[in-house]
Design a protein around this motif. Structure first.
Motif, mmCIF file in Angstrom:
data_model
loop_
_atom_site.group_PDB
_atom_site.id
_atom_site.type_symbol
_atom_site.label_atom_id
_atom_site.label_comp_id
_atom_site.label_asym_id
_atom_site.label_seq_id
_atom_site.Cartn_x
_atom_site.Cartn_y
_atom_site.Cartn_z
ATOM 1 N N LYS A 443 8.837 -27.490 -30.209
ATOM 2 C CA LYS A 443 8.539 -27.282 -28.803
ATOM 3 C C LYS A 443 9.629 -27.939 -27.959
ATOM 4 O O LYS A 443 10.159 -28.991 -28.317
ATOM 5 N N SER A 444 9.941 -27.313 -26.828
ATOM 6 C CA SER A 444 10.946 -27.858 -25.916
ATOM 7 C C SER A 444 10.282 -28.424 -24.675
ATOM 8 O O SER A 444 9.343 -27.833 -24.129
ATOM 9 N N ILE A 445 10.776 -29.578 -24.233
ATOM 10 C CA ILE A 445 10.257 -30.230 -23.031
ATOM 11 C C ILE A 445 11.416 -30.462 -22.079
ATOM 12 O O ILE A 445 12.380 -31.164 -22.411
ATOM 13 N N GLU A 446 11.351 -29.870 -20.895
ATOM 14 C CA GLU A 446 12.414 -30.006 -19.909
ATOM 15 C C GLU A 446 12.054 -31.097 -18.897
ATOM 16 O O GLU A 446 10.958 -31.094 -18.331
ATOM 17 N N ILE A 447 12.973 -32.023 -18.681
ATOM 18 C CA ILE A 447 12.715 -33.125 -17.751
ATOM 19 C C ILE A 447 13.953 -33.405 -16.919
ATOM 20 O O ILE A 447 15.073 -33.031 -17.284
ATOM 21 N N ASP A 448 13.728 -34.068 -15.801
ATOM 22 C CA ASP A 448 14.818 -34.521 -14.926
ATOM 23 C C ASP A 448 14.760 -36.040 -14.904
ATOM 24 O O ASP A 448 13.906 -36.638 -14.236
ATOM 25 N N VAL A 449 15.657 -36.672 -15.654
ATOM 26 C CA VAL A 449 15.656 -38.132 -15.798
ATOM 27 C C VAL A 449 16.428 -38.749 -14.648
ATOM 28 O O VAL A 449 17.586 -38.382 -14.380
ATOM 29 N N GLN A 450 15.809 -39.693 -13.957
ATOM 30 C CA GLN A 450 16.455 -40.369 -12.835
ATOM 31 C C GLN A 450 16.859 -41.781 -13.256
ATOM 32 O O GLN A 450 16.118 -42.449 -13.997
ATOM 33 N N PRO A 451 18.001 -42.252 -12.825
ATOM 34 C CA PRO A 451 18.498 -43.563 -13.266
ATOM 35 C C PRO A 451 17.581 -44.701 -12.853
ATOM 36 O O PRO A 451 17.057 -44.730 -11.737
ATOM 37 N N ASN A 452 17.376 -45.620 -13.801
ATOM 38 C CA ASN A 452 16.600 -46.841 -13.577
ATOM 39 C C ASN A 452 15.138 -46.572 -13.192
ATOM 40 O O ASN A 452 14.488 -47.418 -12.590
ATOM 41 N N ARG A 453 14.641 -45.378 -13.516
ATOM 42 C CA ARG A 453 13.245 -45.056 -13.251
ATOM 43 C C ARG A 453 12.583 -44.581 -14.531
ATOM 44 O O ARG A 453 13.247 -44.155 -15.489
ATOM 45 N N ILE A 454 11.246 -44.652 -14.538
ATOM 46 C CA ILE A 454 10.471 -44.217 -15.697
ATOM 47 C C ILE A 454 10.070 -42.757 -15.499
ATOM 48 O O ILE A 454 9.518 -42.395 -14.461
ATOM 49 N N THR A 455 10.368 -41.926 -16.485
ATOM 50 C CA THR A 455 9.854 -40.558 -16.522
ATOM 51 C C THR A 455 8.674 -40.539 -17.488
ATOM 52 O O THR A 455 8.842 -40.800 -18.681
ATOM 53 N N LEU A 456 7.495 -40.285 -16.955
ATOM 54 C CA LEU A 456 6.274 -40.262 -17.768
ATOM 55 C C LEU A 456 5.976 -38.822 -18.168
ATOM 56 O O LEU A 456 5.938 -37.927 -17.318
ATOM 57 N N ILE A 457 5.759 -38.620 -19.451
ATOM 58 C CA ILE A 457 5.419 -37.300 -19.986
ATOM 59 C C ILE A 457 4.061 -37.404 -20.664
ATOM 60 O O ILE A 457 3.872 -38.238 -21.553
ATOM 61 N N ASN A 458 3.117 -36.590 -20.238
ATOM 62 C CA ASN A 458 1.802 -36.552 -20.879
ATOM 63 C C ASN A 458 1.674 -35.237 -21.645
ATOM 64 O O ASN A 458 1.750 -34.155 -21.064
ATOM 65 N N ILE A 459 1.502 -35.341 -22.958
ATOM 66 C CA ILE A 459 1.432 -34.168 -23.843
ATOM 67 C C ILE A 459 0.023 -34.034 -24.388
ATOM 68 O O ILE A 459 -0.598 -35.024 -24.805
ATOM 69 N N SER A 460 -0.492 -32.809 -24.396
ATOM 70 C CA SER A 460 -1.783 -32.518 -25.018
ATOM 71 C C SER A 460 -1.536 -31.595 -26.214
ATOM 72 O O SER A 460 -1.089 -30.453 -26.035
ATOM 73 N N ALA A 461 -1.784 -32.094 -27.408
ATOM 74 C CA ALA A 461 -1.655 -31.300 -28.633
ATOM 75 C C ALA A 461 -3.055 -31.162 -29.219
ATOM 76 O O ALA A 461 -3.526 -32.011 -29.974
ATOM 77 N N ILE A 462 -3.739 -30.090 -28.817
ATOM 78 C CA ILE A 462 -5.148 -29.894 -29.148
ATOM 79 C C ILE A 462 -5.306 -28.560 -29.850
ATOM 80 O O ILE A 462 -5.104 -27.500 -29.229
ATOM 81 N N GLY A 463 -5.654 -28.572 -31.130
ATOM 82 C CA GLY A 463 -5.812 -27.320 -31.844
ATOM 83 C C GLY A 463 -4.535 -26.511 -31.793
ATOM 84 O O GLY A 463 -3.454 -26.980 -32.150
ATOM 85 N N SER A 464 -4.624 -25.273 -31.297
ATOM 86 C CA SER A 464 -3.448 -24.406 -31.174
ATOM 87 C C SER A 464 -2.728 -24.599 -29.846
ATOM 88 O O SER A 464 -1.717 -23.951 -29.592
ATOM 89 N N HIS A 465 -3.245 -25.469 -29.011
ATOM 90 C CA HIS A 465 -2.670 -25.669 -27.668
ATOM 91 C C HIS A 465 -1.642 -26.791 -27.657
ATOM 92 O O HIS A 465 -1.849 -27.849 -28.247
ATOM 93 N N PHE A 466 -0.522 -26.543 -26.952
ATOM 94 C CA PHE A 466 0.470 -27.580 -26.679
ATOM 95 C C PHE A 466 0.845 -27.456 -25.208
ATOM 96 O O PHE A 466 1.332 -26.419 -24.755
ATOM 97 N N GLY A 467 0.613 -28.502 -24.443
ATOM 98 C CA GLY A 467 0.955 -28.498 -23.032
ATOM 99 C C GLY A 467 1.467 -29.864 -22.622
ATOM 100 O O GLY A 467 1.211 -30.867 -23.291
#
Length: 473
Positions: A443-467
């Motif tokens: 799976k691919s996850i696209e993000i915009d990383v900003q300097p000196n800041r936290i990028t929080l990613i919340n992933i749900s991997a439930i059964g056949s679902h990935f979001g």
């Protein structure tokens, strides 16, 4: 004869209708909550969260499971990325929980509820949201605020989550002691369950209690760090690592902040436990924190037992009991692998919600068993009375009702994840595409990383679902 039969029918109707007129639906008495949630969880595993919401039973505010229905709906709305609706639903659930804490109102209603429970089952009692579920409510509410770019609102919720755990820690021992004493006064103990009631130790795993949640502490630490409150972040990371000392990302967090804050004694102690801290931070890089929800927590099941109960009127007699249980061992989830800039990272568990649920249930067994003793004795007395007044017909129908209504209370927040994992690392700022291996699929996850800041990613991997959802803090 006709007059006697009419009297019996009236008694029977009152007997069955009493719990229904207070806070129960018919299905709650004879079907059970876990059965009602099967279709909801099936839709959730397919990633069809809107359909899952439509399959939830509609419950009025007077229904004893109303607050539980709000928790289920809020969770499904969260998974559907409908954060505003989820926020409103969870806010209403919080209001309901606060009202439950109003002792005066609880005392007024409890007498009626207990009477309904005596002639039916524990589903007649208003659902008391366990501490671990309250903590998850505030954790998800914090995420709802974050995904609407409201860090201050998220911090309010995370403080509420921490307060839940602090309160639970204060009252935990007293509640367990009181429940054990009440059970002992009823003439029984949990030793009576030996040999018949399934052992939940494999489902409980290593947790010490059913409310201390390292995920909530970790999320709290991340939010405090993002807002520049490093001392508060350090305190919550330390709380989390006392629950999950083997988590390597937590180890680096406490080492990093102990060094940053000049906590030399702590740093020496942590380095003895986890190894020497090697600073990897560099100016201009961004920080990535990944939360990964895995699967869905198991529902409680109904187990039937025959246990001896003593009474002055009929001596020692065996009765049929129904109790809730979490059966089987913990599910084994493969670690998810994330790749970025030639580096590979694996997820590590931060909470096993299934374990918290099973431990909470085990701690509640004395209270559950006490109510069961009261119930079976009361039902037996009613059966004997109807048998005397309506003969064999009364005896048979009362017995049928007793058996049919003997359902365990299998209510719990059933749409929660089974566990939550984390990953944390630093990377270059700018547009990034992270590659994640999920159960053999990429799976691919696209993000915009900003300097000196936290990028929080919340992933749900439930059964056949990935979001996933992302936010820069």
């Amino acid at each position: 004869m006709i007059k006697s039969l009419a009297k019996y029918i009236l008694l029977t109707v009152m007997f069955i209708a009493l719990p229904g007129c207070s806070s129960l639906q018919f299905a709650d008495i004879f079907q059970g909550y876990s059965s009602q949630m099967k279709s909801v969880k099936a839709a959730q595993r397919r990633g069809n969260f809107v359909m899952a919401q439509s399959l939830l039973n509609e419950r009025s505010a007077s229904n004893g499971s109303y607050v539980l229905g709000l928790l289920e709906r809020g969770r499904l709305e969260f998974l559907a990325n409908n954060w505003s609706a989820s926020q409103q639903t969870f806010a209403q659930a919080y209001i309901e929980i606060e009202e439950q804490r109003n002792k005066a109102k609880i005392q007024i209603s409890k007498g009626i509820e207990k009477l309904g429970a005596v002639v039916s089952n524990d589903n007649a009692i208003s659902y008391q949201v366990p501490y671990y579920e309250q903590g998850m409510l505030h954790s998800y509410q914090a995420l709802n605020y974050l995904f609407q770019d409201d860090l201050s609102g998220a911090l309010v919720e995370i403080r509420r989550a921490n307060l839940v755990q602090e309160t639970a820690l204060k009252v935990y021992k007293d509640e367990i002691y009181k429940a054990q004493n009440e059970l002992q006064n009823s003439g029984m103990s949990t030793d009576s369950l030996q040999g018949g009631y399934p052992n939940m130790d494999k489902a409980i795993g290593k947790v010490k209690n059913g409310f201390q949640n390292a995920f909530t502490f970790y999320l709290s630490g991340i939010l405090y760090e993002a807002s520049g409150e490093f001392n508060d972040a350090y305190i919550d990371f330390k709380r989390a690592i006392e629950i999950y000392p083997e988590n390597p990302y937590l180890q680096q967090d406490v080492l990093r902040l102990a060094s940053k804050l000049g906590m030399q004694d702590d740093l020496i102690s942590f380095q003895q436990r986890f190894g020497k801290y090697q600073s990897k931070e560099s100016t201009g890089q961004g920080k990535i924190v990944v939360l990964v929800e895995r699967d869905i927590v198991n529902s409680k099941q109904d187990v039937g037992l025959n246990l001896p109960v003593g009474s002055s009127s009929y001596g020692l007699k065996f009765f049929s009991f129904s109790l809730p249980v979490y059966e089987g061992a913990l599910s084994q989830h493969n670690k998810l692998t994330l790749q970025n800039a030639g580096q590979s990272y694996q997820t590590n568990e931060i909470v096993r919600i299934q374990s918290l649920a099973a431990k909470d249930l085990k701690d509640q067994l004395p209270s559950l068993l006490t109510r069961q003793v009261v119930r079976v004795v009361a039902k037996e007395q009613v059966r004997q009375k109807l048998s005397r007044e309506a003969g064999n017909v009364g005896n048979i129908l009362a017995s049928i009702y007793n058996i049919a209504s003997e359902k365990a209370d299998t209510r719990s927040w059933s749409t929660l994840p089974d566990q939550v994992d984390i990953i944390r690392f630093d990377t270059s700022s700018g547009k990034q595409v992270l590659q994640m291996q999920v159960d053999g699929q990429q799976k691919s996850i696209e993000i915009d990383v900003q300097p000196n800041r936290i990028t929080l990613i919340n992933i749900s991997a439930i059964g056949s679902h990935f979001g996933y959802q992302t936010v820069n803090l």
